[in-house]
Design a protein around this motif. Sequence first.
Motif, mmCIF file in Angstrom:
data_model
loop_
_atom_site.group_PDB
_atom_site.id
_atom_site.type_symbol
_atom_site.label_atom_id
_atom_site.label_comp_id
_atom_site.label_asym_id
_atom_site.label_seq_id
_atom_site.Cartn_x
_atom_site.Cartn_y
_atom_site.Cartn_z
ATOM 1 N N LEU A 1 40.398 11.067 37.042
ATOM 2 C CA LEU A 1 39.038 10.964 37.558
ATOM 3 C C LEU A 1 39.033 10.839 39.075
ATOM 4 O O LEU A 1 39.852 10.113 39.649
ATOM 5 N N LYS A 2 38.098 11.525 39.695
ATOM 6 C CA LYS A 2 37.694 11.218 41.065
ATOM 7 C C LYS A 2 36.682 10.091 40.952
ATOM 8 O O LYS A 2 35.628 10.238 40.330
ATOM 9 N N VAL A 3 37.015 8.936 41.524
ATOM 10 C CA VAL A 3 36.181 7.745 41.339
ATOM 11 C C VAL A 3 34.946 7.843 42.239
ATOM 12 O O VAL A 3 35.056 7.877 43.463
ATOM 13 N N LEU A 4 33.780 7.861 41.613
ATOM 14 C CA LEU A 4 32.524 7.948 42.363
ATOM 15 C C LEU A 4 31.949 6.575 42.670
ATOM 16 O O LEU A 4 31.236 6.415 43.669
ATOM 17 N N ALA A 5 32.220 5.595 41.823
ATOM 18 C CA ALA A 5 31.784 4.219 42.059
ATOM 19 C C ALA A 5 32.695 3.290 41.271
ATOM 20 O O ALA A 5 33.064 3.590 40.135
ATOM 21 N N THR A 6 33.052 2.195 41.882
ATOM 22 C CA THR A 6 33.911 1.206 41.221
ATOM 23 C C THR A 6 33.532 -0.164 41.768
ATOM 24 O O THR A 6 33.339 -0.322 42.976
ATOM 25 N N ASN A 7 33.407 -1.134 40.892
ATOM 26 C CA ASN A 7 32.758 -2.387 41.274
ATOM 27 C C ASN A 7 33.734 -3.556 41.346
ATOM 28 O O ASN A 7 34.739 -3.590 40.635
ATOM 29 N N ILE A 8 33.404 -4.529 42.175
ATOM 30 C CA ILE A 8 34.144 -5.793 42.219
ATOM 31 C C ILE A 8 33.547 -6.713 41.168
ATOM 32 O O ILE A 8 32.338 -6.946 41.137
ATOM 33 N N GLU B 1 36.048 -1.529 36.584
ATOM 34 C CA GLU B 1 34.687 -0.999 36.453
ATOM 35 C C GLU B 1 34.648 0.349 37.163
ATOM 36 O O GLU B 1 34.588 0.412 38.386
ATOM 37 N N ILE B 2 34.679 1.435 36.382
ATOM 38 C CA ILE B 2 34.951 2.764 36.934
ATOM 39 C C ILE B 2 33.922 3.778 36.431
ATOM 40 O O ILE B 2 33.648 3.863 35.236
ATOM 41 N N THR B 3 33.387 4.550 37.372
ATOM 42 C CA THR B 3 32.528 5.689 37.060
ATOM 43 C C THR B 3 33.053 6.867 37.872
ATOM 44 O O THR B 3 33.348 6.701 39.063
ATOM 45 N N GLY B 4 33.192 8.027 37.258
ATOM 46 C CA GLY B 4 33.815 9.103 38.018
ATOM 47 C C GLY B 4 33.549 10.493 37.487
ATOM 48 O O GLY B 4 32.818 10.696 36.506
ATOM 49 N N GLU B 5 34.189 11.454 38.152
ATOM 50 C CA GLU B 5 34.118 12.871 37.795
ATOM 51 C C GLU B 5 35.496 13.335 37.334
ATOM 52 O O GLU B 5 36.502 13.069 38.000
ATOM 53 N N VAL B 6 35.539 14.035 36.216
ATOM 54 C CA VAL B 6 36.808 14.538 35.697
ATOM 55 C C VAL B 6 37.295 15.688 36.578
ATOM 56 O O VAL B 6 36.581 16.687 36.763
#
Length: 416
Positions: free
Chosen positions: A48-55, A78-83
């Motif tokens: 994944l290219k990580v688009l948002a990741t949280n503390i 906590e990971i949100t991304g693009e494949v």
Amino acid sequence: MPGNRAVVYLGPGEVEVQSMEYPELVLPDGPGVHPDNAGRKCEHGVILKVLATNICGSDQHMVRGRTEAPEGLTLGHEITGEVVEKGRDVEFIQVGDLVSVPFNVACGRCRNCKERHTDVCLHVNPEKPGGAYGYVGMGGWRGGQADYVMVPYADFNLLRFPDRDQAMEKLLDLTMLSDIFPTGYHGVVSAGVTVGSTVYIAGAGPVGLAAAHSAQLLGAAAVIVGDLNEERLVQARSFGCETVDVSKGDIKEQIHEILGVPEVDCAVDCVGFEARGHGAGSVEEAPATVLNSIMDVARAGGSLGIPGLYVTGDPGAVDEEAKEGTLKIRFGLGWSKSQSMVTGQCPAMKYHRELMMAILNEKADIARAVNATVLGLEDAPAGYKDFDRGAARKFVLDPHGVLKDKRVDTEATLRA
């Protein structure tokens, strides 16, 4: 290959953004990796290219030195991304998909996964049931506070967003699906919150605020949030919660002033093992305080949700028993009141799709509730320090600048 940066734990109180190798479809050896997991092939995974990741507050426990996390551990679950790459065995997830990653690493094949207990998967961690990204004792899966990350068992684990443009518009809310929103929701569902319930949420950190917003979604009549931190209590009041300051007198008396009775239907612990004592002048750590208080304020026959983190290894605990997770809880009180309780990690996959639909259809405003605040990946160390002092914010790291228009003035924000 593109470059890769990641947030790395250096020891108590210290994190650093370091350059590291671009991920491959294998679990490499390194700090925190169980020997039996090192070199594990993951053709069922994606990059994944990580688009948002949280503390997360759980990260903060490690960074404070309150776990047995090894130095050099890459943080972030906590990971949100693009494949951007998929393995040979991935069938349904495609390159270009935007996805949410449940913080639980789960195989989808074992008995527990098939029974929706993805929080205690039997196949991803040789040490014990359950795996997670970037967390101590959870198998050694590389953390996602980075530019790029590998996610195993992609067809099972990943939640694909149905519309790319809509997902990008709602990204600040959708990034909460990896952990904090399902965890808060799990806490109140476990406590039996429903239409007309009165609810006490212990802790006004991000998980507590997510739990409070979740209780509102479920139709609670009154949501009361307790904390020692006035800044966080102000944030809870900003979206309609009642609040109690647990440093200023008996909780039951304060609840009585709000509801007319000194008890609630449901109670939730969103604090965990670093809890402090309650009452005027009480600042000492007392790890069983919140567990005892929620048993006290919940009605007889009520239920308790306990998503707050408790550990079996805490080198900074107040006594030898607490160092191994043995706490002095008033179990007899809970027993005598016929209360039920649900503990453990949230099985995020159990809830993330319905919560995604609530976000996409304007029924949930989770980013506002938790005061989501965007920083660049390079600002992660400053974000950790501000979070440690009790800032009423949920810090979202933006490695590739896709949330650049939502970024804050870092210096002014962290100084405020």
